[in-house]
Write a protein that holds these residues in place. Structure first.
Motif, PDB file in Angstrom:
ATOM      1  N   GLN A 190      -6.704   2.654   6.496  1.00 35.67           N
ATOM      2  CA  GLN A 190      -5.798   3.609   7.115  1.00 35.67           C
ATOM      3  C   GLN A 190      -5.614   4.838   6.225  1.00 35.67           C
ATOM      4  O   GLN A 190      -5.316   5.927   6.716  1.00 35.67           O
ATOM      5  CB  GLN A 190      -4.451   2.947   7.415  1.00 35.67           C
ATOM      6  N   TRP A 191      -5.811   4.640   4.921  1.00 37.32           N
ATOM      7  CA  TRP A 191      -5.796   5.756   3.980  1.00 37.32           C
ATOM      8  C   TRP A 191      -7.223   6.208   3.646  1.00 37.32           C
ATOM      9  O   TRP A 191      -7.526   7.391   3.690  1.00 37.32           O
ATOM     10  CB  TRP A 191      -5.071   5.360   2.688  1.00 37.32           C
ATOM     11  N   LEU A 200      -5.764  11.627  -2.244  1.00 35.81           N
ATOM     12  CA  LEU A 200      -5.290  11.340  -0.890  1.00 35.81           C
ATOM     13  C   LEU A 200      -4.368  12.448  -0.369  1.00 35.81           C
ATOM     14  O   LEU A 200      -4.477  12.874   0.781  1.00 35.81           O
ATOM     15  CB  LEU A 200      -4.556   9.996  -0.867  1.00 35.81           C
ATOM     16  N   PHE A 210       0.107   3.660  -3.033  1.00 31.62           N
ATOM     17  CA  PHE A 210      -0.502   4.967  -2.801  1.00 31.62           C
ATOM     18  C   PHE A 210       0.529   6.101  -2.802  1.00 31.62           C
ATOM     19  O   PHE A 210       0.154   7.265  -2.721  1.00 31.62           O
ATOM     20  CB  PHE A 210      -1.258   4.985  -1.466  1.00 31.62           C
ATOM     21  N   LYS A 261      -5.645  14.767   2.910  1.00 33.03           N
ATOM     22  CA  LYS A 261      -5.223  14.023   4.103  1.00 33.03           C
ATOM     23  C   LYS A 261      -5.591  14.796   5.368  1.00 33.03           C
ATOM     24  O   LYS A 261      -5.450  16.021   5.434  1.00 33.03           O
ATOM     25  CB  LYS A 261      -3.735  13.716   4.050  1.00 33.03           C
ATOM     26  N   TYR A 287       0.821  -1.205   0.000  1.00 34.68           N
ATOM     27  CA  TYR A 287       0.000   0.000   0.000  1.00 34.68           C
ATOM     28  C   TYR A 287       0.863   1.266   0.000  1.00 34.68           C
ATOM     29  O   TYR A 287       0.540   2.250  -0.675  1.00 34.68           O
ATOM     30  CB  TYR A 287      -0.926   0.006   1.214  1.00 34.68           C
ATOM     31  N   GLU A 288       1.920   1.274   0.770  1.00 29.64           N
ATOM     32  CA  GLU A 288       2.759   2.467   0.824  1.00 29.64           C
ATOM     33  C   GLU A 288       3.352   2.791  -0.546  1.00 29.64           C
ATOM     34  O   GLU A 288       3.453   3.959  -0.931  1.00 29.64           O
ATOM     35  CB  GLU A 288       3.864   2.288   1.861  1.00 29.64           C
ATOM     36  N   LEU A 291      -7.302   8.475   7.160  1.00 30.05           N
ATOM     37  CA  LEU A 291      -6.567   9.659   6.704  1.00 30.05           C
ATOM     38  C   LEU A 291      -7.491  10.629   5.979  1.00 30.05           C
ATOM     39  O   LEU A 291      -7.501  11.827   6.249  1.00 30.05           O
ATOM     40  CB  LEU A 291      -5.425   9.229   5.777  1.00 30.05           C
ATOM     41  N   LYS A 322      -4.167   9.005  -5.918  1.00 30.76           N
ATOM     42  CA  LYS A 322      -3.042   9.479  -5.106  1.00 30.76           C
ATOM     43  C   LYS A 322      -3.115  10.996  -4.888  1.00 30.76           C
ATOM     44  O   LYS A 322      -2.827  11.485  -3.791  1.00 30.76           O
ATOM     45  CB  LYS A 322      -1.722   9.074  -5.763  1.00 30.76           C
TER      46      LYS A 322
END
Length: 944
Positions: free
Chosen positions: A384-385, A495, A323, A499, A319-320, A389, A492
């Motif tokens: 978590q995103w 996000l 994203f 955030k 994911y890191e 977030l 992206k």
């Protein structure tokens, strides 16, 4: 009445000091109002200050105050261990919760009342302070509104002024719940005592589950998702217990009985993501400095969290990179809880799971259980995103959380566990399940108007397959149309832009439009056709003329909705490659690519990337049927499954003849792929539910036995020799083959399950049943047996410590055909020592799926609704009524729906009533035709 534990003077004094510190902290804390209020659409400043004490006209908080930070002190008085020795008096358990909170807020619109949420809490004291001037604002006693809003109003003597900062201190008490809501109690057994004089091994823990609207039951707060704030939490708990929370902690011993744990300040977040727990559970030391797995000590010692730990690290890395954004929290505890209402909850820094969603025991758990663990972890980590977030502004667009988490989990599991080959199968399962729910007139849009979703019942109703599965499917459709890389570039940017803020769907469409770059396609306009209206279209194509038409697909065609969509559609033929098109609302006429020029078949919605069904002229259906029977592999495997699903559901809507759908099952006798069989099983199960109490069932059962025999026999060597390995999807197909073969009376199958189960039941017998096949073999053996087999399974269920094994046995117990045993099992669900509260709904629904248990389950839930309906009443209604197909059942359902006690599941009851009406009409119109078809097939088979 809950006993309230008498606290010592020392602890009372310590808590008083903390209260004073909390008030002092209201003066010292300075936060930035601009950051907190930038994403909030504030009401216009009135020409005169608000002075009325009346509640707002809607069940939403007024936008006059913006919370910035909370200082929260909580003291659960729960004992995690009750001493039970001979000649030793133990204290009574206590469910008392005491605490205080200070919320710091900005006034953005003059007001003379503070509105926030509070439910089931007793307010002991309150104080309003003007921060900069250290001045108290005189206030009256808090007023609790009883209109269902859960508002607590604090009237003031003077106006709060626009632009000023204030704080509200509240002292309160409440109770730890026993129904898996808010802060709840859970119990587990840590093992057998060494001798009869040893103390009890029963342990208690307290944990939170606040989504969507239960934070207000823990502490008074602005309990709406766009009222984000920072949280500084302190927990007082008994010594020798551990407290976990959203962030890192420090702990100090207060005296012989109590410890104080302080957590560092959280990121800006919504109230529903606040979490903590107090327990004797054990946590692994983080191997990477960030991720820790927590569970019962014996589960940690036995290594049952190893697989979850590995897959968490892999998915988080994926994911890191995917994203292009790091995981925000500085630590993550993943906890296997003995009890939890949902399968898991994505709290920031403290994700909680039902034990079965996190624990895996090598040699006992089914290898397929890894799918469940990986998929669940992938879903929660995606949150978590998407959710933590970046959070939807209001619950009417919860699909921005749940749809994204579901969609992202497909690729994540496929990336980290490619051998599972489960991406397409998982997508098809979600797609076909939500297609059925969304074909009812009582369905709802992905994004209904905010004003339609106000109270807690309406909010809870949004957590359904529409938000999860349809949300994922429309995102998949858009990603396919735009191109995966372009889609992710837009995501992206979305996000990074939002955030720590709240969004509406148009914020997403804006960034996807920028990434797409095409001016001829308006992403917002296209996607709002899918999110702002309920349902989905069926596209009917005439391959002779090339004409096409779209219309909303409904099981009840009398409800003729005039709706239109932008439809990305891929077509192919046996002589052409895939061609892309976008059908627009109001489009009519013909398309050359829809024309069959030389007797070729046309296939639309290639690989089922679009969220719609397809119907054809009868000539094209016949060509596709011929292709399936002669060489099915010319048609993509996903479409082989979807052709079956489309045909059966078009028949349910009376858009094609039901015999066409049944004809499409003929090729299955030579099919080995999972997706077509899974689709057929799913649809034929509807036939079983409608006809297993009628004369249709005999010839239908004979036909299903005939069709599945070759598939069953192809797995015979693998069934008898567990050491023979095969692919994940093959294992799923093997389980389905055994289930269908045994339930339809194939002698070889019944003999096999009885033999394996008898071997286990023998004196000193060991369980040599393949762990992957245990669930289906247990079920079919119990179904074929009687009291002995059932009671053996029950004893094994009670004694097993493996969660996967317990779940398989719990399901198997519902398979018996003995009514008196099913009735006994239903009674057991009322005893949490036998069936945990979180397992009550799935257990009753499993019994209702059994033709012998359907009427029992229906009568049972009506007699015991207060208990069985408290965790997930909507899911219970859906499961218990799914077989209803008679006027008598409809009349009883309507009577039950009219009872005010079921108001919280009114939307689920309305759907059940509509589905029952559809079932009644469909059975009436198709029973004779279906009976004739099955009898004809078996007569043909006998002649051959």
């Amino acid at each position: 009445m809950v006993d309230k534990f008498a606290t010592s003077k020392a602890i009372a004094a310590a808590f008083a000091v903390m209260t004073v510190s909390a008030i002092a902290g209201t003066i010292a804390m300075i936060t930035l109002f601009e950051i907190q209020s930038s994403g909030i659409n504030m009401t216009a400043v009135p020409t005169e200050p608000i002075t009325t004490l009346a509640p707002p006209p809607v069940m939403r908080l007024p936008e006059s105050l913006v919370p910035e930070a909370y200082e929260l002190y909580l003291w659960p008085h729960l004992y995690t261990k009750i001493i039970e020795k001979v000649n030793v008096t133990s204290p009574n358990q206590t469910m008392l919760l005491t605490g205080n909170s200070t919320v710091h807020f900005q006034c953005v619109q003059a007001t003379r009342s503070i509105f926030l949420h509070s439910k089931d809490l007793t307010i002991l004291a309150s104080k309003v302070m003007e921060k900069d001037k250290k001045k108290e604002i005189p206030s009256l006693k808090p007023i609790h509104h009883t209109d269902g809003s859960d508002f607590m109003e604090i009237p003031l003597d003077d106006n709060l002024k626009k632009g000023e900062k204030y704080s509200l201190f509240l002292s309160f008490e409440g109770e730890i719940s026993q129904n898996l809501q808010a802060l709840f109690v859970s119990t587990y057994d840590e093992g057998e005592p060494e001798d009869e004089d040893d103390e009890s091994t029963k342990r208690f823990l307290a944990a939170t589950n606040l989504q969507p609207t239960d934070a207000r039951k823990l502490f008074p707060c602005f309990d709406e998702p766009d009222m984000k704030a920072e949280f500084l939490v302190t927990i007082i708990h008994r010594r020798h217990t551990t407290a976990l929370g959203n962030t890192h902690k420090t702990s100090d011993v207060l005296d012989d009985d109590w410890t104080c744990t302080k957590f560092s300040e959280t990121p800006v977040m919504s109230t529903y993501l606040l979490a903590f727990m107090v327990s004797d559970l054990e946590c692994q030391i983080p191997t990477d400095g960030k991720i820790s797995m927590c569970a019962r000590p014996e589960a940690i010692a036995a290594g049952h969290t190893k697989y979850a730990n590995k897959v968490t690290l892999d998915i988080l890395r994926h994911y890191e990179l995917y994203f292009d954004m790091p995981f925000a929290p500085d630590k993550l505890d993943q906890v296997a809880l003995p009890d939890l209402g949902p399968a898991a909850m994505e709290n920031w820094g403290l994700i909680t799971y039902q034990e079965g969603g996190l624990l895996y025991e090598e040699g006992v758990s089914s290898v397929l259980h890894k799918d469940t663990i990986a998929s669940l972890i992938a879903h929660e980590l995606a949150h978590q995103w998407f959710g933590n977030l970046v959070t939807m502004k209001w619950w009417n667009e919860i699909w921005l959380n749940e749809g994204f988490a579901t969609y992202m989990s497909y690729a994540a599991v496929d990336k980290v566990e490619p051998s599972f080959q489960m991406k397409d199968a998982s997508i098809m399962t979600d797609l076909q399940a939500v297609f059925e729910a969304d074909a009812l007139a009582s369905s709802h849009p992905l994004s209904p108007p905010e004003n339609d979703i106000q109270g807690a019942d309406e909010i809870n109703g949004m957590f359904d397959e529409i938000s999860y599965s349809k949300g994922a499917m429309v995102l998949r459709m858009l990603a396919t149309y735009m191109g995966e890389q372009t889609f992710m570039n837009g995501v992206k940017a979305y996000l990074k832009t939002y955030k720590f803020e709240n969004t509406i769907q148009d914020d997403l469409w804006h960034h996807l439009q920028l990434a797409y770059g095409r001016r001829d396609v308006n992403v917002t306009k296209v996607m709002r056709s899918w999110t702002d209206q309920a349902g989905y279209p069926v596209v009917t194509i005439n391959t002779t003329s090339g004409s096409f038409v779209q219309k909303r697909f409904l099981f009840n065609s009398i409800n003729d909705a005039n709706q239109q969509w932008y439809i990305p559609i891929k077509t192919m033929s046996n002589r052409s490659n895939v061609i892309d098109n976008l059908l627009k609302p109001g489009d009519s006429g013909r398309k050359d690519e829809f024309i069959s020029r030389n007797g070729e078949w046309i296939l639309a919605n290639v690989n089922c990337t679009g969220y719609f069904r397809v119907n054809y002229n009868i000539e094209n259906w016949k060509r596709l049927l011929t292709q399936l029977e002669e060489n099915p592999h010319r048609i993509p495997v996903i479409n082989r499954g979807q052709l079956i699903d489309d045909a059966f559901n078009l028949a349910r809507a009376k858009l094609v003849n039901v015999t066409l759908a049944l004809n499409l099952t003929r090729f299955l006798s030579k099919e080995t792929a999972l997706i077509p069989w899974d689709s057929a099983f799913r649809n034929l199960e509807y036939f079983v539910h409608m006809f297993d109490r009628s004369e249709v069932y005999g010839p239908m059962q004979a036909y299903l036995q005939k069709q599945v025999t070759e598939l069953y026999l192809s797995f015979q060597n693998e069934t008898e020799n567990p050491e023979v390995t095969s692919s994940h999807s093959s294992k799923y197909n093997q389980i389905k083959a055994i289930s269908v073969a045994c339930s339809n009376g194939l002698p070889e199958c019944i003999e096999m399950v009885k033999s394996k189960y008898d071997e286990w039941m023998a004196i000193n017998g060991t369980n040599n049943i393949d762990t992957t096949l245990r669930s289906v073999i247990y079920c079919q053996a119990v179904a074929a047996g009687g009291k002995k087999e059932w009671e053996f399974a029950w004893e094994k269920f009670l004694s097993s410590k493996d969660i996967s094994e317990k779940n398989q046995l719990r399901y198997a117990l519902s398979c018996t055909k003995k009514i008196w045993l099913l009735n006994r099992y239903l009674e057991y669900t009322l005893d949490s020592e036998k069936i945990r509260l979180m397992d009550v709904v799935p257990t009753i629904n499993n019994i209702a799926m059994n033709s012998a248990g359907q009427a029992l389950a229906w009568n049972f839930i009506r007699a015991h609704w207060d208990y069985v309906g408290q965790v997930d009443g909507a899911l219970l209604i859906e499961g218990v009524t799914s077989r209803f197909s008679t006027q008598f059942e409809l009349d009883e359902l309507i009577r039950f729906s009219n009872d005010d006690e079921q108001s919280s599941v009114k939307w689920a009851l309305n759907q059940a009533i509509e589905q029952t009406r559809v079932n009644i009409q469909w059975v009436r119109e198709h029973k004779d035709v279906i009976l004739e078809w099955f009898e004809g097939e078996m007569e043909t088979a006998e002649r051959e």
